[in-house]
Scaffold this active site. Structure first.
Site, PDB file in Angstrom:
ATOM      1  N   ASN A  14       0.881  -1.264   0.084  1.00  0.00           N
ATOM      2  CA  ASN A  14       0.009  -0.134   0.051  1.00  0.00           C
ATOM      3  C   ASN A  14       0.716   1.143   0.073  1.00  0.00           C
ATOM      4  O   ASN A  14       1.977   1.175   0.275  1.00  0.00           O
ATOM      5  CB  ASN A  14      -0.906   0.012   1.185  1.00  0.00           C
ATOM      6  CG  ASN A  14      -2.466   0.280   0.660  1.00  0.00           C
ATOM      7  OD1 ASN A  14      -2.753   0.131  -0.507  1.00  0.00           O
ATOM      8  ND2 ASN A  14      -3.470  -0.008   1.502  1.00  0.00           N
ATOM      9  N   THR A  15       0.418   2.292  -0.371  1.00  0.00           N
ATOM     10  CA  THR A  15       1.040   3.641  -0.828  1.00  0.00           C
ATOM     11  C   THR A  15       0.269   4.776  -0.232  1.00  0.00           C
ATOM     12  O   THR A  15      -1.034   4.661  -0.156  1.00  0.00           O
ATOM     13  CB  THR A  15       1.443   3.910  -2.256  1.00  0.00           C
ATOM     14  OG1 THR A  15       2.336   2.608  -2.526  1.00  0.00           O
ATOM     15  CG2 THR A  15       2.144   4.969  -2.691  1.00  0.00           C
ATOM     16  N   ILE A  16       0.729   6.124  -0.401  1.00  0.00           N
ATOM     17  CA  ILE A  16      -0.168   7.192  -0.420  1.00  0.00           C
ATOM     18  C   ILE A  16       0.035   8.291  -1.292  1.00  0.00           C
ATOM     19  O   ILE A  16       1.054   8.271  -2.057  1.00  0.00           O
ATOM     20  CB  ILE A  16       0.178   8.132   1.072  1.00  0.00           C
ATOM     21  CG1 ILE A  16       1.317   8.760   1.087  1.00  0.00           C
ATOM     22  CG2 ILE A  16      -0.235   7.340   2.306  1.00  0.00           C
ATOM     23  CD1 ILE A  16       1.547  10.075   0.653  1.00  0.00           C
ATOM     24  N   MET A  56      -3.094   5.259  -5.728  1.00  0.00           N
ATOM     25  CA  MET A  56      -2.041   4.365  -5.009  1.00  0.00           C
ATOM     26  C   MET A  56      -2.348   2.853  -5.204  1.00  0.00           C
ATOM     27  O   MET A  56      -3.494   2.394  -5.734  1.00  0.00           O
ATOM     28  CB  MET A  56      -2.023   4.553  -3.813  1.00  0.00           C
ATOM     29  CG  MET A  56      -3.078   4.560  -2.912  1.00  0.00           C
ATOM     30  SD  MET A  56      -3.235   5.588  -1.337  1.00  0.00           S
ATOM     31  CE  MET A  56      -3.979   7.035  -1.861  1.00  0.00           C
TER      32      MET A  56
END
Length: 562
Positions: free
Chosen positions: A371-373, A453
């Site tokens: 996961n990412t922002i 994302m």
């Protein structure tokens, strides 16, 4: 042979997904767009959005606000971001009327060899522990961006995140879910539980969480600049910790790091310029997908139709085969970007798609040679920042250096161990990267700063957003809320090959009639509640003189302006 599919698809995918009946707006929009004149911030955590607005209102520009919000997200959303990870940015500079790109990704340890990895792994770099750790590029990315375009002093920019880290904040719903999901996997690593589980467990939704270690680290960075992170006590602590854990990242690796200014690359999609950053990221894949799609009458097919979804998925498969073969660190290999995004190549690849049958495999093109922002900010001067930042695999490697308050990324997992591959592991090399910011211009003027994302979903998501906006005429909010598709199983930059066509994931909201048509074309379909990314966007309306903001409903985020 008779085709069938799991019964849960009938239950979950058989109706259109409208949030509710709306007097105004569009089918899929969960809320109205946010509209403001002086500034806009869209992030995946409402408190971070408010931090960005506070910086804008107190005299900072979009760059200052973006850094402040990113620092706040590193505290509040450690499941997707943090100063142990990397950063990529596209900025529209109002003064020069030009786009700039910043590659803030770190390199592999100089003392770790390919032979060592081959001898001490099972043919793949592990997901967690010390071996996948590469140099974290985020902090240098902040200061490199700020030196060129920033306005406010860095100690003021980092002050809100420092105060939240000291005094605490209520953990939001989705972030709490992912933090708790990471606990069992990562709590065995030294420093992790001490930092994130002070009472023996992860915080639950609404609980106040403090990170005094991170507050102290941020204060050192605010006072000492980027060298406090890469050449001071922080770097020494990181190097000592990694050595104790059996890893290779050294003080010298950190001290040698620097970000790189790069020229964004683009293709023209029906009169709009779609911009991405070049490799070592995967933004080129989004451009390749769109470049092939433009040779098909997408708007006539209709959103949610089997014909559109089939064409999109086959196009994605083609682009991802090239992604697996050609993308890597341009300092170590000659990547044929111009050919990959050329119209001639797109037309040639488009001819490989069978409109009636899903492919089991494609070959990459033949070319001459977690996961990412994601967040975006715009200010009253017209500057717009498209920023994406990540630890990879949610909370990263699990490596949590003593009393620093953050986890180091595991981005090195994405290296290939196959000699001769563009993304093969080498010392001092940047790994293939999944995180990509995006931007759209029209007639040489800024239009939309956006991103989505989520690992390999990102280029698929970018392309779907563009198609929703341009081909299907959705507004900025609806384009993000509309149900998405995600194909998995393509060949990977680590060396795995697609041989069975992969799987097509469909979000709830597609009709049974279209699902059945996709099955008849040979797609293998399954349902997943997550993995469709998280979208934020800002659109500039020059005629009205206002910004439109959107933050989708899949995340905890917020768009706000003033």
């Amino acid at each position: 042979m008779k085709k069938f599919f799991p019964i849960f698809l009938l239950i979950t995918l058989s109706t259109w997904a409208n949030a509710q009946d709306r007097v105004t707006g569009f089918n899929f929009a969960t809320r109205s767009e946010v509209i403001a004149q002086n500034g806009m911030a869209c992030t995946s955590q409402p408190l971070a959005t408010q931090v960005a607005l506070d910086i804008l209102k107190s005299g900072g520009n979009a760059v200052d606000a973006a850094i402040a919000a990113n620092a706040t997200l590193g505290l509040m959303e450690p499941t997707g971001s943090g100063i142990g990870g990397d950063i990529f940015i596209i900025i529209w500079d109002a003064k020069s009327q030009k786009l700039y790109g910043l590659n803030g990704s770190g390199r592999s340890p100089k003392s770790l060899s390919l032979d060592y990895l081959k001898q001490n792994t099972n043919g793949k770099i592990p997901s967690f522990g010390p071996l996948p750790v590469s140099v974290p590029g985020c902090v240098d990315g902040w200061f490199t961006l700020h030196e060129r375009f920033g306005k406010m002093e860095m100690n003021k920019i980092l002050a809100p995140a420092i105060q939240y880290a000291k005094n605490g904040f209520p953990v939001s719903e989705l972030i709490a879910y992912y933090m708790n999901a990471s606990a069992n996997r990562l709590k065995k690593y030294k420093g992790f539980a001490e930092t994130y589980m002070p009472n023996g467990k992860m915080p639950q939704k609404g609980e106040i969480f403090k990170n005094p270690y991170l507050a102290n680290t941020y204060e050192k960075i605010a006072k000492g600049g980027r060298d406090a992170f890469y050449k001071g006590d922080i770097a020494k602590t990181i190097a000592k910790y990694i050595k104790e854990q059996g890893g290779f990242l050294s003080y010298e690796d950190l001290a040698a790091h620097k970000s790189e200014w790069v020229d964004p690359i683009s293709i023209n999609y029906r009169g709009y310029e779609i911009w991405e950053l070049p490799p070592n990221g995967q933004g080129t894949a989004a451009l390749q997908i769109l470049n092939i799609l433009k040779y098909n009458d997408i708007s006539k097919m209709g959103f949610g139709s089997a014909d559109y979804i089939h064409t999109f998925v086959e196009t994605k498969k083609l682009a991802f085969e090239d992604r697996a073969k050609f993308y890597g660190d341009p300092d170590f290999s000659d990547i044929p970007i111009r050919q990959l995004v050329s119209n001639e190549y797109a037309q040639k690849r488009n001819q490989l798609i069978n409109p009636n049958q899903a492919s089991k495999k494609y070959d990459a093109g033949e070319l001459e040679q977690g996961n990412t922002i994601y967040m975006t900010v715009a200010d009253k001067e017209g500057n717009m920042v498209s920023l994406i930042q990540s630890n990879y695999r949610g909370m990263g490697s699990g490596m949590t250096p003593d009393s620093l308050g953050f986890v180091l990324q595991d981005r090195g997992e994405l290296f290939s161990l196959q000699e001769g591959h563009a993304n093969v592991y080498e010392p001092g090399k940047r790994p293939f990267h999944t995180i990509i910011p995006a931007f759209i211009t029209k007639a040489g003027k800024p239009y939309i700063s956006f991103g989505l994302m989520g690992g390999s979903m990102q280029p698929q998501g970018h392309a779907q957003i563009v198609v929703n906006l341009i081909d299907f005429g959705m507004n900025l909010q609806e384009a993000g809320d509309a149900p998405r598709v995600r194909h998995e199983g393509s060949s990977q930059p680590t060396g795995e090959k697609m041989t069975d066509g992969g799987w097509l994931n469909l979000e709830s909201g597609f009709s049974y009639q279209e699902i059945r048509a996709l099955l008849q074309k040979g797609h293998r379909i399954k349902y997943a509640a997550g993995g469709y990314g998280g979208y934020q966007a800002i659109m500039w309306d020059e005629q009205k003189g206002v910004y439109f903001g959107a933050s989708e409903s899949r995340k905890d985020g917020q768009s706000a302006g003033y």
